[in-house]
Enzyme design. Sequence first.
Site, short mmCIF file in Angstrom:
data_model
loop_
_atom_site.label_atom_id
_atom_site.label_comp_id
_atom_site.label_asym_id
_atom_site.label_seq_id
_atom_site.Cartn_x
_atom_site.Cartn_y
_atom_site.Cartn_z
CG HIS A 1 -1.89 -1.06 1.36
ND1 HIS A 1 -1.84 -2.03 2.34
CD2 HIS A 1 -2.99 -1.33 0.61
CE1 HIS A 1 -2.86 -2.85 2.19
NE2 HIS A 1 -3.58 -2.46 1.16
CG ASP B 1 -5.98 -6.45 -5.78
OD1 ASP B 1 -6.72 -7.32 -5.31
OD2 ASP B 1 -5.06 -5.94 -5.12
CB SER C 1 -2.22 -10.12 0.67
OG SER C 1 -3.59 -10.19 1.01
P1 AMP Z 1 -6.63 -3.45 -0.52
O1 AMP Z 1 -6.45 -2.67 0.73
O2 AMP Z 1 -6.18 -4.88 -0.41
O3 AMP Z 1 -7.97 -3.27 -1.16
O4 AMP Z 1 -5.60 -2.84 -1.57
C1 AMP Z 1 -5.57 -1.46 -1.81
C2 AMP Z 1 -4.65 -1.19 -2.97
O5 AMP Z 1 -3.35 -1.68 -2.66
C3 AMP Z 1 -5.08 -1.92 -4.26
O6 AMP Z 1 -4.87 -1.07 -5.36
C4 AMP Z 1 -4.18 -3.10 -4.28
O7 AMP Z 1 -3.94 -3.61 -5.59
C5 AMP Z 1 -2.91 -2.52 -3.70
N1 AMP Z 1 -2.04 -3.57 -3.18
C6 AMP Z 1 -2.36 -4.53 -2.28
N2 AMP Z 1 -1.33 -5.37 -2.10
C7 AMP Z 1 -0.34 -4.93 -2.91
C8 AMP Z 1 1.00 -5.38 -3.18
N3 AMP Z 1 1.51 -6.46 -2.60
N4 AMP Z 1 1.72 -4.68 -4.06
C9 AMP Z 1 1.22 -3.58 -4.69
N5 AMP Z 1 -0.02 -3.12 -4.48
C10 AMP Z 1 -0.79 -3.78 -3.60
#
Ligand code: AMP
Length: 285
Positions: free
Chosen positions: A37, A150, A185
């Site tokens: 993030h 994602d 994640s």
């Molecule tokens: P989330 O909080 O899981 O909904 O993710 C929020 C944003 O962070 C989304 O755009 C995800 O694709 C991105 N994101 C989550 N994990 C990663 C990662 N390991 N590398 C890059 N971006 C990430």
Amino acid sequence: MKIIKSIVEMREYASALKADGKSVGLVPTMGALHAGHLSLLARVRDFCDKSVMSVFVNPTQFGPAEDFAKYPRDLGRDCGLAESAGCDCVFAPSAEEMYPEGYGVGVSVGPIGDTLCGAARPGHFNGVATVVLKLFNIVSPQAAVFGAKDAQQVAVIKRVVADLNVPVRVITAPIVREADGLAMSSRNVYLTRPERERAANISKSLFEAKALFEGGEQSVERIKERVASIINGALMKTEYVEIVDPASLRPFDKVIDGAALIAVACRTLESKTRLIDNIVVDCLH
Ligand code: AMP
């Protein structure tokens, strides 16, 4: 760093920045922040003067049997991390603020939301598209950054922005991984210790797929089989392994003859965690 919970205040803050000639970049998240993030915040600064990170566990993108209730939440910790990464504002509305009594309209993304993760998560991408469009309308950013982890979400948001003429530039940031290759994640905290060790096989399978492809293997079936054979075992099973066009998400038929997204989702069998990962391969590379 500013912390805002109300939509009215968020709009006022964003308009004041705009009136001051500053461009605003948005990083939508569900919190439980990790280095993945925070890399999006670094990326947004390449394009915009000010960064807004939204932290909102969006109920409409979770299915009834999914982990909405147990999804990790710690706004204090998230704000500390966001601030240390140079974020200018965290927008953290409540569910009632985003979906007040009487709320009913949403975005329907069509077939692009029915494949890959959408097949096992009906309605998920409608929920994602709706909340992202709401965030765009609240923050009015010039750009928004999404993680390549994602990949289907990126494809869906790009479709929404194109099809609904949304004046926001969509930027993608690379996947940030743990030392053993596991894609970071917020759900990795659910994994049992043996699952966590085994989970490195997900990225290993994708790196191997890329190496196979670059070594001349173009057969969709053989690459998919190799990926599945590396992931599947007593602790983990693939939900899907697909090789698709990165924008339309349409599957390659027999051979990979252009840029391709190799995407996997799997479930662990002890903690029942769903993990996704992907890699892009291209004939030119
Ligand atoms: P989330 O909080 O899981 O909904 O993710 C929020 C944003 O962070 C989304 O755009 C995800 O694709 C991105 N994101 C989550 N994990 C990663 C990662 N390991 N590398 C890059 N971006 C990430």
